[in-house]
Write an enzyme that holds these catalytic residues in place. Structure first.
Site, PDB file in Angstrom:
ATOM      1  N   CYS A 332       0.833  -1.205   0.000  1.00 41.70           N
ATOM      2  CA  CYS A 332       0.000   0.000   0.000  1.00 41.70           C
ATOM      3  C   CYS A 332       0.871   1.261   0.000  1.00 41.70           C
ATOM      4  CB  CYS A 332      -0.979  -0.035   1.171  1.00 41.70           C
ATOM      5  SG  CYS A 332      -2.390   1.090   0.960  1.00 41.70           S
ATOM      6  N   HIS A 429      -3.658  -5.387   1.481  1.00 38.48           N
ATOM      7  CA  HIS A 429      -3.375  -5.703   2.881  1.00 38.48           C
ATOM      8  C   HIS A 429      -3.839  -7.124   3.185  1.00 38.48           C
ATOM      9  CE1 HIS A 429      -2.248  -1.657   4.173  1.00 38.48           C
ATOM     10  NE2 HIS A 429      -3.264  -1.182   3.497  1.00 38.48           N
TER      11      HIS A 429
END
Length: 495
Positions: A332, A429
């Protein structure tokens, strides 16, 4: 008072509120009672994507699992995600609204309270019992005006409160009595009892203190919960238990930089629980030695954390790590840092502008006004193994290295790989949560041990472990008497 709602408040942060709410949820779920968790206002950088496409605190997602439910935005209607020491992104009913300073948010609280009560009313209409988690401590005097997180909420909906304190910190009786002293009379009246958490040692040594506490306050100690050394539940926000070295000679070594706005560090729980790995979460690069794999984590303020990384010597460490053949993974915000440029034209995470990235992937990222929130599944292009997780980001990334995607999610290519295969990154994630996905990444990085943990199974074990302790130690008959105002001192079991 409404007995279909029970609120847990703590004398301090990290007193055990989340774990106690989780255990109470599973306790009632075991008895066939329709129960749901609720946290009016949360401040955390660990979040989860809900079934209705929103974002809530990760602890409420775990509590939902304890109830046998999918997480929903009504379970945490207001989430604050700090992006600096002065401001936070305000998320209401799962959607990011704006960045506000503490002073601005104080003015906004009346609107936030409406969102809180709307969600609470929906839950209380659907479930037989709602277990509510407070935030921080109800005795934070500077936050009392307009409070929607602790006693302000309890007073508004007229619900009873259990006060939990952590004996492992020391000063547990002072914490409890001091908290009560700082409450108003009506707030003290709605505290129906205490739970003392993380007790270890000889129970006989604690008994005089329990007797004194009940005599002093006129309220029962409902439970003394034991310290559980191998207990695992995903943390709401604290990194305290992870900032340690777990090393044995010859183990595959992973290093994770811990920058100021690290987010979703629960990504690394499967690695920390992996018996064959040495994992270090560090604020400063090690003065000597290296690693096999360096992982750049998520960030709530990517450009600021990238500046911090450079100021603290991490860029030199990364360059040296790559020269010696190490591998780098970005997740991310860490993925965005690996590119050539990060653009924030709308000032979504700070002042508008652009920052040069680390230049390790041929990609650029532009931060957008709309946040991507989704749960997804797919396969790694590395070895066709299954992967699943969730995306929470405001960036769009493009560039030549996205032509070598890391994975395919819901039929779409995602992530990037460098031409020499030393550097990879993606927005996903939770990519270590599936054992086969964890093994896939570790094999790419050069680790030959394929014995990754099953995080979902460990989470379920943790929920049952704390609930079993609750069933042994919590006096539910005393709770009912306290709710009816009929507390009479009696003998108890200290676990």
């Amino acid at each position: 008072m409404k007995t279909n709602t029970l609120m847990v408040q703590g004398t301090t942060s990290d007193a055990g509120k989340s774990a106690l709410v989780t255990a109470l949820c599973r306790y009632y779920q075991r008895r066939g009672i329709k129960v749901a968790p609720f946290k009016p206002q949360n401040m955390a950088l660990n979040s989860a994507v809900t079934v209705d496409g929103g974002e809530i605190g990760r602890a409420q997602a775990v509590q939902a699992a304890a109830c046998g439910l999918e997480p929903h935005t009504d379970m945490n209607p207001v989430l604050l995600k700090p992006n600096s020491d002065q401001t936070a992104q305000v998320i209401v009913h799962g959607k990011a609204l704006k960045n506000l300073s503490a002073v601005q948010y104080h003015t906004y609280k009346k609107q936030a309270q409406r969102a809180v009560l709307e969600s609470y009313q929906r839950l209380i209409g659907q479930y037989q019992k709602v277990i509510v988690e407070g935030a921080g401590s109800p005795a934070e005097i500077n936050l009392r005006d307009g409070d929607i997180a602790n006693m302000g909420f309890a007073e508004t909906v007229d619900c009873p409160v259990i006060l939990i304190a952590d004996i492992d910190r020391g000063g547990v009786f002072a914490h409890i009595v001091g908290t009560l002293e700082l409450l108003s009379e009506s707030e003290r009246d709605r505290v129906v009892g205490f739970v003392i958490n993380r007790f270890r040692g000889d129970p006989a040594l604690l008994q005089p203190g329990l007797d004194w506490l009940e005599q002093k306050t006129g309220k029962p100690v409902l439970a003394v919960l034991p310290y559980l050394p191998d207990f695992y539940l995903e943390a709401e926000d604290s990194l305290a238990g992870k900032l340690h070295n777990k090393q044995e000679p010859g183990q595959f070594k992973i290093i994770v930089p811990v920058w100021p706005r690290i987010s979703n560090h629960t990504d690394f729980d499967p690695l920390l629980l992996h018996a064959g790995l040495s994992v270090e979460l560090l604020k400063q690069p090690p003065p000597q030695g290296g690693a096999d794999l360096l992982i750049l984590p998520g960030s709530k303020s990517v450009r600021d954390d990238l500046g911090w990384l450079r100021q603290n010597g991490w860029q030199d460490f990364i360059n040296r790590h790559l020269r010696y053949g190490g591998k780098v993974l970005g997740i991310c915000g860490g993925y965005q840092m690996l590119g050539k440029q990060i653009h924030d034209p709308h000032g979504m995470e700070g002042a508008p502008g652009s920052s040069a990235g680390l230049g390790l992937l041929d990609i650029e990222t532009t931060l957008l006004t709309e946040k991507c929130l989704k749960r997804t599944t797919g396969i790694f292009h590395l070895d066709q193994s299954a992967v699943s997780g969730y995306e929470i980001h405001m960036g769009r990334t493009s560039g030549a290295d996205t032509g070598r995607p890391l994975m395919q999610l819901a039929g779409q290519d995602e992530g990037a790989r460098s031409a020499d295969d030393q550097v990879i990154g993606a927005y996903l994630h939770g990519l270590f949560d599936l054992p086969e996905a964890c093994d896939s990444i570790l094999t790419w990085a050069g680790c030959r041990q394929r014995n990754a943990v099953d995080l979902k199974s460990l989470r379920e074990q943790g929920i049952n472990q704390i609930t079993d302790a609750l069933e042994r130690c919590f006096d539910f008959s005393m709770l009912e008497k306290a709710l009816e105002g009929r507390f009479i001192k009696q003998e108890r079991t200290v676990c």
